[in-house]
Scaffold this motif. Structure first.
Motif, PDB file in Angstrom:
ATOM      1  N   ASP A  95     -30.019 -28.459  24.547  1.00  0.00           N
ATOM      2  CA  ASP A  95     -29.351 -27.110  24.778  1.00  0.00           C
ATOM      3  C   ASP A  95     -30.305 -26.022  24.231  1.00  0.00           C
ATOM      4  N   THR A  96     -30.837 -26.076  22.990  1.00  0.00           N
ATOM      5  CA  THR A  96     -31.629 -24.925  22.366  1.00  0.00           C
ATOM      6  C   THR A  96     -32.914 -24.848  23.129  1.00  0.00           C
ATOM      7  N   ASN A  97     -33.797 -26.201  23.569  1.00  0.00           N
ATOM      8  CA  ASN A  97     -34.618 -26.064  24.270  1.00  0.00           C
ATOM      9  C   ASN A  97     -34.593 -25.542  25.548  1.00  0.00           C
ATOM     10  N   LEU A  98     -33.533 -25.962  26.128  1.00  0.00           N
ATOM     11  CA  LEU A  98     -33.490 -25.438  27.700  1.00  0.00           C
ATOM     12  C   LEU A  98     -33.189 -23.840  27.710  1.00  0.00           C
ATOM     13  N   ILE A  99     -32.653 -23.292  26.711  1.00  0.00           N
ATOM     14  CA  ILE A  99     -32.367 -21.939  26.766  1.00  0.00           C
ATOM     15  C   ILE A  99     -33.753 -21.306  26.265  1.00  0.00           C
ATOM     16  N   TYR A 100     -34.265 -21.475  25.149  1.00  0.00           N
ATOM     17  CA  TYR A 100     -35.176 -20.757  24.509  1.00  0.00           C
ATOM     18  C   TYR A 100     -36.643 -21.129  24.811  1.00  0.00           C
ATOM     19  N   TYR A 101     -36.647 -22.190  25.695  1.00  0.00           N
ATOM     20  CA  TYR A 101     -38.227 -22.435  26.144  1.00  0.00           C
ATOM     21  C   TYR A 101     -38.165 -22.580  27.546  1.00  0.00           C
ATOM     22  N   ARG A 102     -37.206 -23.209  28.567  1.00  0.00           N
ATOM     23  CA  ARG A 102     -37.118 -23.436  29.805  1.00  0.00           C
ATOM     24  C   ARG A 102     -36.704 -22.090  30.528  1.00  0.00           C
ATOM     25  N   ALA A 103     -35.536 -21.584  30.152  1.00  0.00           N
ATOM     26  CA  ALA A 103     -35.156 -20.245  30.700  1.00  0.00           C
ATOM     27  C   ALA A 103     -35.839 -19.142  30.204  1.00  0.00           C
ATOM     28  N   ARG A 104     -36.388 -19.179  29.088  1.00  0.00           N
ATOM     29  CA  ARG A 104     -37.282 -18.057  28.479  1.00  0.00           C
ATOM     30  C   ARG A 104     -38.387 -17.911  29.496  1.00  0.00           C
ATOM     31  N   GLU A 105     -39.121 -19.051  29.821  1.00  0.00           N
ATOM     32  CA  GLU A 105     -40.044 -18.724  30.666  1.00  0.00           C
ATOM     33  C   GLU A 105     -40.025 -18.077  32.056  1.00  0.00           C
ATOM     34  N   SER A 138     -21.700 -27.110  18.065  1.00  0.00           N
ATOM     35  CA  SER A 138     -21.192 -27.680  19.490  1.00  0.00           C
ATOM     36  C   SER A 138     -20.885 -26.342  20.228  1.00  0.00           C
ATOM     37  N   GLU A 139     -20.307 -25.324  20.088  1.00  0.00           N
ATOM     38  CA  GLU A 139     -19.707 -24.214  20.678  1.00  0.00           C
ATOM     39  C   GLU A 139     -21.199 -23.322  21.019  1.00  0.00           C
ATOM     40  N   THR A 140     -22.126 -23.374  20.072  1.00  0.00           N
ATOM     41  CA  THR A 140     -23.174 -22.645  20.494  1.00  0.00           C
ATOM     42  C   THR A 140     -24.294 -23.442  21.211  1.00  0.00           C
ATOM     43  N   ALA A 141     -24.176 -24.652  21.268  1.00  0.00           N
ATOM     44  CA  ALA A 141     -24.737 -25.540  22.242  1.00  0.00           C
ATOM     45  C   ALA A 141     -24.304 -25.339  23.720  1.00  0.00           C
ATOM     46  N   ALA A 142     -23.155 -25.316  23.903  1.00  0.00           N
ATOM     47  CA  ALA A 142     -22.432 -25.199  25.077  1.00  0.00           C
ATOM     48  C   ALA A 142     -22.718 -23.681  25.847  1.00  0.00           C
ATOM     49  N   ILE A 143     -22.801 -22.726  24.895  1.00  0.00           N
ATOM     50  CA  ILE A 143     -22.975 -21.214  25.493  1.00  0.00           C
ATOM     51  C   ILE A 143     -24.482 -21.298  25.901  1.00  0.00           C
ATOM     52  N   GLU A 144     -25.421 -21.932  24.956  1.00  0.00           N
ATOM     53  CA  GLU A 144     -26.923 -22.045  25.381  1.00  0.00           C
ATOM     54  C   GLU A 144     -27.125 -22.600  26.531  1.00  0.00           C
ATOM     55  N   GLN A 145     -26.312 -23.494  26.741  1.00  0.00           N
ATOM     56  CA  GLN A 145     -26.603 -24.412  28.120  1.00  0.00           C
ATOM     57  C   GLN A 145     -25.885 -23.492  29.047  1.00  0.00           C
ATOM     58  N   ARG A 146     -24.984 -22.980  29.049  1.00  0.00           N
ATOM     59  CA  ARG A 146     -24.279 -22.287  30.069  1.00  0.00           C
ATOM     60  C   ARG A 146     -25.230 -21.102  30.577  1.00  0.00           C
ATOM     61  N   GLN A 147     -25.765 -20.323  29.734  1.00  0.00           N
ATOM     62  CA  GLN A 147     -26.560 -19.208  29.895  1.00  0.00           C
ATOM     63  C   GLN A 147     -27.913 -19.667  30.744  1.00  0.00           C
ATOM     64  N   LEU A 149     -28.464 -22.346  32.325  1.00  0.00           N
ATOM     65  CA  LEU A 149     -28.324 -22.944  33.666  1.00  0.00           C
ATOM     66  C   LEU A 149     -28.254 -21.743  34.705  1.00  0.00           C
ATOM     67  N   VAL A 150     -27.412 -20.524  34.209  1.00  0.00           N
ATOM     68  CA  VAL A 150     -27.235 -19.578  35.062  1.00  0.00           C
ATOM     69  C   VAL A 150     -28.536 -18.977  35.440  1.00  0.00           C
ATOM     70  N   HIS A 155     -32.778 -18.208  39.913  1.00  0.00           N
ATOM     71  CA  HIS A 155     -34.408 -18.253  40.348  1.00  0.00           C
ATOM     72  C   HIS A 155     -34.835 -19.477  40.389  1.00  0.00           C
ATOM     73  N   PRO A 156     -34.632 -20.151  41.577  1.00  0.00           N
ATOM     74  CA  PRO A 156     -34.779 -21.464  41.876  1.00  0.00           C
ATOM     75  C   PRO A 156     -36.428 -21.650  42.055  1.00  0.00           C
ATOM     76  N   VAL A 157     -37.329 -20.659  42.525  1.00  0.00           N
ATOM     77  CA  VAL A 157     -38.923 -20.571  42.920  1.00  0.00           C
ATOM     78  C   VAL A 157     -39.416 -20.616  41.548  1.00  0.00           C
ATOM     79  N   GLN A 158     -39.120 -19.751  40.569  1.00  0.00           N
ATOM     80  CA  GLN A 158     -39.557 -19.554  39.288  1.00  0.00           C
ATOM     81  C   GLN A 158     -39.295 -20.864  38.333  1.00  0.00           C
ATOM     82  N   THR A 159     -38.127 -21.265  38.774  1.00  0.00           N
ATOM     83  CA  THR A 159     -37.744 -22.553  37.876  1.00  0.00           C
ATOM     84  C   THR A 159     -38.797 -23.591  37.997  1.00  0.00           C
ATOM     85  N   ALA A 160     -38.798 -24.109  39.508  1.00  0.00           N
ATOM     86  CA  ALA A 160     -39.809 -25.012  40.095  1.00  0.00           C
ATOM     87  C   ALA A 160     -41.088 -24.838  39.648  1.00  0.00           C
ATOM     88  N   THR A 161     -41.481 -23.761  39.766  1.00  0.00           N
ATOM     89  CA  THR A 161     -43.055 -23.266  39.217  1.00  0.00           C
ATOM     90  C   THR A 161     -43.160 -23.620  37.800  1.00  0.00           C
TER      91      THR A 161
END
Length: 250
Positions: A95-105, A138-147, A149-150, A155-161
């Motif tokens: 979840d940390t990687n999802l938000i601070y690497y994937r969502a960050r980009e 666990s609470e931090t991870a849940a918030i990171e995942q939720r934020q 994924l939003v 932004h599906p096009v930027q996500t796919a890119t």
């Protein structure tokens, strides 16, 4: 590697004990490196094809045994985490990687801001969701995942890119950042480049070239050597696959 070797032995000698041993090692490997929890699913078709020579029933039994053992070991620990924290996962790092690497980009691309500013914005979002409370991991991870994924869903096009560029980078980048940091005795972080630079950022080639000139001779030699090594791996893999297709060794 040991698990793959054991599964290959099962393919060759058709003995269930090799498959069981490989499944056990795969299950344990995921407790060390969580991303390998998906390897059993990727390998299941191979197990099915290898066992199918003994008939459909034998093939189904082999796959069932393989998945039950490997994933049973892995997800029994995830269940333990659920009992302790309410989060069914092996590790919160995903979840940390999802938000601070994937969502960050994605956020940096959409907003036209730097990677560093995007990370600070995401940290502020997580902090705002916490409402000043001290959160359990666990609470931090849940918030990171939720934020995360939003942002990705909005932004599906930027996500796919971003995902496409990440996949391409896996094939062409011979571990630049890892080699850079692990071979630098003075480096105390896992960031090779200053700040929160990303390989998708504009001007990154110039930053990489400048950083390369500042490396030690050992770092430079290892990185230079890794390029023909990667090329040789891909070339030999292509020749091997072509040979198996030619010989119909599906």
């Amino acid at each position: 590697v040991a698990a793959l070797a054991l599964i290959a032995l099962h393919q060759r000698y058709r003995r269930l004990r090799w498959l069981v041993a490989g499944a056990v090692i795969l299950g344990l490997a995921a407790l060390v490196r969580p991303v390998s929890q998906f390897l059993p699913l990727a390998l299941a078709p191979m197990v099915l094809v290898a066992a199918y020579r003994r008939g459909p029933r034998a093939a189904l039994i082999a796959v069932a045994v393989f998945l039950a053992i490997s994933m049973g070991i892995t997800y029994s620990w995830a269940y333990r985490n659920y009992q302790e924290s309410g989060l069914f996962t092996l590790s919160t790092v995903a979840d940390t990687n999802l938000i601070y690497y994937r969502a960050r980009e994605v956020l940096a691309s959409v907003e036209g801001i730097s990677q560093e500013e995007a990370k600070h914005r995401l940290e502020d979002m997580v902090a705002a969701s916490a409402s000043g409370r001290t959160l359990a991991p666990s609470e931090t991870a849940a918030i990171e995942q939720r934020q995360a994924l939003v942002i990705l869903r909005e932004h599906p096009v930027q996500t796919a890119t971003m995902l496409a560029m990440g996949a391409a980078r896996i094939f062409v980048d011979p571990g630049y950042s890892t080699t850079c940091t692990l071979l630098d005795p003075s480096n105390t972080s896992m960031e090779c480049l200053e700040g929160e630079a990303s390989m998708n950022e504009s001007g990154i080639i110039g930053k990489v070239a400048s950083r390369f000139l500042l490396m030690t001779a050992v770092q430079q030699i290892v990185l230079i050597w890794s390029v023909p090594l990667s090329a040789a791996v891909y070339f030999c893999a292509t020749i091997g696959v072509a040979g198996m297709i030619r010989d119909r060794r599906w």
